[in-house]
Design a protein around this motif. Structure first.
Motif, short mmCIF file in Angstrom:
data_model
loop_
_atom_site.label_atom_id
_atom_site.label_comp_id
_atom_site.label_asym_id
_atom_site.label_seq_id
_atom_site.Cartn_x
_atom_site.Cartn_y
_atom_site.Cartn_z
N PHE A 59 40.60 47.85 27.38
CA PHE A 59 40.31 47.88 29.12
C PHE A 59 41.33 49.10 29.27
O PHE A 59 42.38 49.62 28.87
N ARG A 60 40.60 50.06 29.85
CA ARG A 60 41.00 51.83 30.12
C ARG A 60 41.01 51.56 31.33
O ARG A 60 39.96 51.47 32.19
N PRO A 61 42.40 52.11 32.20
CA PRO A 61 42.05 52.20 33.54
C PRO A 61 41.28 53.35 33.83
O PRO A 61 41.47 54.81 33.28
N GLY A 62 40.73 53.16 34.84
CA GLY A 62 40.02 53.95 35.06
C GLY A 62 39.97 54.56 36.82
O GLY A 62 41.21 55.05 36.83
N PRO A 63 39.82 55.93 37.61
CA PRO A 63 40.17 56.30 38.64
C PRO A 63 40.78 55.10 39.73
O PRO A 63 39.61 54.60 39.52
N GLY A 64 41.59 55.65 40.74
CA GLY A 64 42.08 55.04 41.15
C GLY A 64 43.42 53.35 40.39
O GLY A 64 43.71 52.71 41.75
N LEU A 65 43.43 53.64 39.05
CA LEU A 65 44.32 52.85 38.72
C LEU A 65 45.12 53.04 38.15
O LEU A 65 45.77 52.22 36.70
N ASP A 66 45.80 54.73 38.58
CA ASP A 66 46.73 54.85 37.45
C ASP A 66 48.31 54.68 38.45
O ASP A 66 49.40 55.34 38.00
N GLY A 67 48.11 53.82 39.20
CA GLY A 67 49.57 53.04 39.44
C GLY A 67 50.47 54.03 40.56
O GLY A 67 49.95 54.76 40.74
N PRO A 68 51.59 53.01 39.98
CA PRO A 68 52.36 52.60 39.22
C PRO A 68 52.28 50.90 39.41
O PRO A 68 51.63 50.59 41.15
N TRP A 69 52.24 50.42 38.60
CA TRP A 69 51.81 49.19 38.66
C TRP A 69 53.18 47.95 38.11
O TRP A 69 54.13 48.11 37.28
N VAL A 70 53.21 46.58 38.07
CA VAL A 70 53.96 45.16 37.98
C VAL A 70 53.06 44.76 37.25
O VAL A 70 52.03 44.29 38.23
N GLY A 71 53.38 43.14 36.68
CA GLY A 71 52.50 42.58 36.06
C GLY A 71 53.36 41.57 35.49
O GLY A 71 54.43 41.56 34.91
N VAL A 72 53.01 40.28 35.81
CA VAL A 72 53.61 39.08 35.32
C VAL A 72 52.22 38.90 33.91
O VAL A 72 51.25 38.74 34.22
N ARG A 73 52.63 38.89 33.26
CA ARG A 73 51.48 38.45 31.32
C ARG A 73 52.04 36.94 31.24
O ARG A 73 52.71 36.58 30.48
N PHE A 74 51.28 36.16 31.53
CA PHE A 74 50.88 34.73 30.90
C PHE A 74 50.93 33.73 29.88
O PHE A 74 50.14 34.48 29.40
N ARG A 75 51.21 33.46 29.04
CA ARG A 75 51.23 33.11 27.55
C ARG A 75 49.61 32.49 27.55
O ARG A 75 49.32 31.79 28.81
N PRO A 76 48.59 32.66 26.59
CA PRO A 76 47.42 32.44 26.56
C PRO A 76 47.54 30.72 27.00
O PRO A 76 48.50 29.96 25.82
N GLY A 77 46.27 31.08 28.30
CA GLY A 77 45.47 29.33 27.96
C GLY A 77 46.71 28.74 29.17
O GLY A 77 46.50 27.43 30.27
N ALA A 78 47.93 29.49 29.56
CA ALA A 78 48.65 29.38 30.63
C ALA A 78 48.18 29.33 32.75
O ALA A 78 48.32 29.38 33.39
N ALA A 79 47.19 30.35 32.78
CA ALA A 79 47.11 30.97 33.73
C ALA A 79 46.13 30.25 33.99
O ALA A 79 46.32 30.79 35.53
N PRO A 80 45.32 29.79 33.68
CA PRO A 80 44.26 28.97 34.80
C PRO A 80 44.82 28.00 35.96
O PRO A 80 44.24 27.84 37.03
N ALA A 81 45.37 27.29 35.30
CA ALA A 81 45.85 26.44 36.13
C ALA A 81 46.90 27.56 37.59
O ALA A 81 46.50 26.20 38.57
N LEU A 82 47.35 28.05 37.27
CA LEU A 82 47.95 28.24 38.06
C LEU A 82 46.66 29.50 39.51
O LEU A 82 47.26 29.52 40.78
N PHE A 83 45.38 29.76 39.09
CA PHE A 83 44.71 30.84 39.80
C PHE A 83 43.81 29.65 40.49
O PHE A 83 42.91 29.78 41.04
N GLY A 84 43.76 27.62 39.38
CA GLY A 84 42.25 27.57 39.61
C GLY A 84 41.32 27.75 40.02
O GLY A 84 40.71 27.09 39.91
N VAL A 85 41.54 28.85 38.51
CA VAL A 85 39.92 28.70 38.16
C VAL A 85 39.86 29.28 37.01
O VAL A 85 40.82 29.23 36.27
#
Length: 235
Positions: A59-85
């Protein structure tokens, strides 16, 4: 401002909290590609909360995505239950959190992170809250990741977790966004890059991470990252 990227372990098991300063406009600094890693992220930039689905390509950030950014990266498989999707519904997409949760709630949460003296800590607190409210993480999903990350084949992984190939594929789509074969390729690429960055020659890296040879490594990285492996190893 620089494009400095920093990360630290999260209080949420297996997760990482990262920050990226805004890109310098008109300068030489450019955003690097975000490589597939089997993970999903909760993202904040001023006025917005988003979810990054699993990637099959860089993924390469495009226009309008130049930050600043903060993120929480979940381990593989952990996030779907948190977001219900299911993860496959977000494959190769970045979506507004308000597309997944009530708009009024997301507006309040966004304002809270916007106003926080430390947005990274505020976003991490939100991730911890989502995890506390979500169903427990499926131990089978963690077993699949552990097996594939160790370099075991899909067939051996299916046998380890007691699932047939079709059921493993279905469970993997929901948990990771793609089947176990694709996840195995992505995890192998990440292992190889991590090893090569320690200074191990590419031929040795290929042999130690399960590739047929250095050419196989280079081809696989090019397909997944869209960039030559040597370019990803430059300082």
């Amino acid at each position: 401002m620089s494009s400095e990227y920093l990360e630290r372990a999260s209080r949420l098991p297996g997760a990482v909290v990262w920050t990226k300063a805004a890109l310098r406009r008109g300068g030489a600094t450019q955003a690097g590609p975000v490589l597939p890693d089997g993970c999903m992220d909760l993202l904040w930039t001023e006025g917005r909360l988003l979810v990054a689905g699993p990637d099959t390509r860089a993924f390469r950030p495009g226009p309008g995505l130049d930050g600043p950014w903060v993120g929480v990266r979940f381990r593989p498989g952990a996030a779907p239950a948190l977001f219900g999707v299911p993860a496959h519904e977000l494959l190769d997409h970045r979506v507004e959190l308000a597309d997944l949760r009530p708009t009024a709630e997301v507006r309040r949460l966004t304002e809270r992170v916007d106003a926080a003296p430390d947005p990274a800590a505020a976003l991490e607190a939100l991730a911890l809250r989502l995890a506390a409210e979500a169903p427990p993480e499926d131990p089978l999903v963690r077993a699949v990741v552990a097996s594939l990350a160790a370099g075991r084949s899909v067939a051996a992984t299916a046998a380890t977790v007691g699932l047939g190939a079709r059921r493993l594929h279905r469970r993997s789509l929901a948990a990771f966004g793609y089947g176990p074969k694709t996840l195995a390729r992505i995890l192998r690429m990440q292992r190889a890059l991590a090893l090569a960055r320690t200074g191990v020659p590419l031929a040795d890296t290929a042999a130690r991470t399960g590739y047929a040879d250095q050419a196989h490594l280079a081809r696989d990285v090019r397909q997944l990252a869209g960039t030559p492996v040597t370019a990803l190893l430059r300082p």
